[in-house]
Scaffold this motif. Structure first.
Motif, PDB file in Angstrom:
ATOM      1  N   LEU A  25       0.822  -1.207   0.000  1.00 36.41           N
ATOM      2  CA  LEU A  25       0.000   0.000   0.000  1.00 36.41           C
ATOM      3  C   LEU A  25       0.857   1.259   0.000  1.00 36.41           C
ATOM      4  O   LEU A  25       0.430   2.314  -0.439  1.00 36.41           O
ATOM      5  N   PHE A  26       2.051   1.157   0.540  1.00 37.66           N
ATOM      6  CA  PHE A  26       2.954   2.296   0.649  1.00 37.66           C
ATOM      7  C   PHE A  26       4.377   1.763   0.724  1.00 37.66           C
ATOM      8  O   PHE A  26       4.597   0.588   1.006  1.00 37.66           O
ATOM      9  N   CYS A  27       5.331   2.634   0.476  1.00 36.13           N
ATOM     10  CA  CYS A  27       6.745   2.250   0.518  1.00 36.13           C
ATOM     11  C   CYS A  27       7.508   3.292   1.323  1.00 36.13           C
ATOM     12  O   CYS A  27       8.212   4.142   0.763  1.00 36.13           O
ATOM     13  N   GLY A  28       7.314   3.257   2.607  1.00 40.41           N
ATOM     14  CA  GLY A  28       7.954   4.218   3.490  1.00 40.41           C
ATOM     15  C   GLY A  28       9.450   4.022   3.588  1.00 40.41           C
ATOM     16  O   GLY A  28       9.941   2.905   3.414  1.00 40.41           O
ATOM     17  N   PRO A  29      10.163   5.102   3.850  1.00 39.70           N
ATOM     18  CA  PRO A  29      11.615   4.983   4.003  1.00 39.70           C
ATOM     19  C   PRO A  29      11.971   4.240   5.281  1.00 39.70           C
ATOM     20  O   PRO A  29      11.311   4.392   6.310  1.00 39.70           O
ATOM     21  N   ALA A  30      12.997   3.422   5.227  1.00 34.86           N
ATOM     22  CA  ALA A  30      13.460   2.692   6.413  1.00 34.86           C
ATOM     23  C   ALA A  30      14.102   3.669   7.383  1.00 34.86           C
ATOM     24  O   ALA A  30      14.748   4.634   6.972  1.00 34.86           O
ATOM     25  N   LEU A  70      -4.746   6.654   8.960  1.00 37.59           N
ATOM     26  CA  LEU A  70      -3.313   6.391   9.089  1.00 37.59           C
ATOM     27  C   LEU A  70      -2.760   5.760   7.802  1.00 37.59           C
ATOM     28  O   LEU A  70      -1.735   6.182   7.274  1.00 37.59           O
ATOM     29  N   PHE A  71      -3.471   4.773   7.256  1.00 33.33           N
ATOM     30  CA  PHE A  71      -3.006   4.132   6.031  1.00 33.33           C
ATOM     31  C   PHE A  71      -3.173   5.050   4.819  1.00 33.33           C
ATOM     32  O   PHE A  71      -2.362   4.989   3.882  1.00 33.33           O
ATOM     33  N   ALA A  72      -4.180   5.914   4.822  1.00 29.77           N
ATOM     34  CA  ALA A  72      -4.306   6.900   3.735  1.00 29.77           C
ATOM     35  C   ALA A  72      -3.120   7.862   3.762  1.00 29.77           C
ATOM     36  O   ALA A  72      -2.567   8.219   2.712  1.00 29.77           O
ATOM     37  N   PHE A  73      -2.708   8.282   4.962  1.00 32.04           N
ATOM     38  CA  PHE A  73      -1.514   9.132   5.105  1.00 32.04           C
ATOM     39  C   PHE A  73      -0.289   8.432   4.546  1.00 32.04           C
ATOM     40  O   PHE A  73       0.479   9.010   3.774  1.00 32.04           O
ATOM     41  N   ALA A 126      -0.435   8.149   0.701  1.00 31.38           N
ATOM     42  CA  ALA A 126      -0.275   9.443   0.032  1.00 31.38           C
ATOM     43  C   ALA A 126       1.141   9.992   0.196  1.00 31.38           C
ATOM     44  O   ALA A 126       1.683  10.613  -0.713  1.00 31.38           O
ATOM     45  N   THR A 127       1.740   9.753   1.344  1.00 32.89           N
ATOM     46  CA  THR A 127       3.051  10.319   1.656  1.00 32.89           C
ATOM     47  C   THR A 127       4.192   9.475   1.119  1.00 32.89           C
ATOM     48  O   THR A 127       5.242  10.000   0.737  1.00 32.89           O
ATOM     49  N   PHE A 128       3.999   8.170   1.091  1.00 35.17           N
ATOM     50  CA  PHE A 128       5.050   7.238   0.671  1.00 35.17           C
ATOM     51  C   PHE A 128       4.549   6.292  -0.418  1.00 35.17           C
ATOM     52  O   PHE A 128       4.503   5.075  -0.217  1.00 35.17           O
ATOM     53  N   PRO A 129       4.162   6.850  -1.569  1.00 40.54           N
ATOM     54  CA  PRO A 129       3.674   5.955  -2.634  1.00 40.54           C
ATOM     55  C   PRO A 129       4.810   5.069  -3.147  1.00 40.54           C
ATOM     56  O   PRO A 129       5.978   5.445  -3.113  1.00 40.54           O
ATOM     57  N   CYS A 130       4.430   3.904  -3.586  1.00 41.72           N
ATOM     58  CA  CYS A 130       5.417   2.985  -4.151  1.00 41.72           C
ATOM     59  C   CYS A 130       5.657   3.354  -5.606  1.00 41.72           C
ATOM     60  O   CYS A 130       4.729   3.754  -6.318  1.00 41.72           O
ATOM     61  N   PRO A 131       6.895   3.219  -6.063  1.00 36.98           N
ATOM     62  CA  PRO A 131       7.159   3.503  -7.471  1.00 36.98           C
ATOM     63  C   PRO A 131       6.429   2.492  -8.343  1.00 36.98           C
ATOM     64  O   PRO A 131       6.302   1.338  -7.999  1.00 36.98           O
ATOM     65  N   THR A 132       5.940   2.970  -9.447  1.00 34.59           N
ATOM     66  CA  THR A 132       5.263   2.053 -10.374  1.00 34.59           C
ATOM     67  C   THR A 132       6.318   1.310 -11.165  1.00 34.59           C
ATOM     68  O   THR A 132       7.366   1.861 -11.514  1.00 34.59           O
ATOM     69  N   GLN A 133       6.026   0.061 -11.421  1.00 39.32           N
ATOM     70  CA  GLN A 133       6.966  -0.767 -12.170  1.00 39.32           C
ATOM     71  C   GLN A 133       6.530  -0.807 -13.625  1.00 39.32           C
ATOM     72  O   GLN A 133       5.354  -1.052 -13.923  1.00 39.32           O
TER      73      GLN A 133
END
Length: 130
Positions: A80-85, A115-118, A121-128
Motif C-alpha cells: 500500500l505504501f513504501c515508506g523509508p526505512a 493512518l493508512f491513507a496518510f 499518500a506520503t510514501f507511494p510505491c514507485p510504479t513498475q
C-alpha cells in the motif's frame, strides 16, 4: 554521629523519588474513535503534562497498525505504501499531523483508515514498468 542522619535523610529522599508515581491519566483521555482523536493525541507538544504518554500512544498506535497489517496481508500482495526505512518517529508524527490538517474531511473517519491513507499518500510505491 553527624553524618548518620544526613546519610539516612539522603537515602529516604532517594527512595521517595524512586517510588513516586506519575499522576494518573483520565481514563477517557486516550480514546481513539476517529482519525481526529488520534491526530490530537499525536499533536501534543513537549510542554504538555502528559506528553510522554501521548507520544507513546501515538507511536504505539502506528506501530500496532503496521504490525497488524503485516500479519494479515499476504506477503505477495502489492504494498500500500513504501515508506523509508529508519524514519524518525518525531518527524513521522509531524508529517502525519500536517497531512491530517491538510485533509480535514478525513478527521471524522476511522483512525486506522486515515493512518493508512496518510502512508499511501506520503510514501507511494514507485510504479513498475512492464
Amino acid at each position: 554521629m553527624g553524618r548518620g542522619p544526613a546519610v539516612l535523610a539522603a537515602v529516604l529522599m532517594a527512595a521517595g523519588v524512586a517510588t513516586a508515581q506519575p499522576a494518573p491519566l483520565d481514563p477517557g483521555r486516550f480514546q481513539v474513535r476517529t482519525l481526529g482523536d488520534l491526530v490530537e493525541i499525536c499533536r501534543v507538544g513537549a510542554d504538555a503534562p502528559h506528553y510522554l504518554e501521548a507520544v507513546g500512544y501515538c507511536n504505539g498506535y502506528g506501530r500496532g497498525a503496521l504490525d497488524y497489517h503485516r500479519a494479515v496481508v499476504p506477503a505477495n500482495a502489492p504494498p500500500l505504501f513504501c515508506g523509508p526505512a529508519g524514519s524518525e518517529p518525531g518527524t513521522m508524527r509531524a508529517r502525519f499531523v500536517a497531512w491530517a490538517d491538510a485533509n480535514p474531511a478525513r478527521l471524522s473517519g476511522p483512525a486506522v483508515e486515515g493512518l493508512f491513507a496518510f502512508l499511501a499518500a506520503t510514501f507511494p510505491c514507485p510504479t513498475q514498468r512492464r
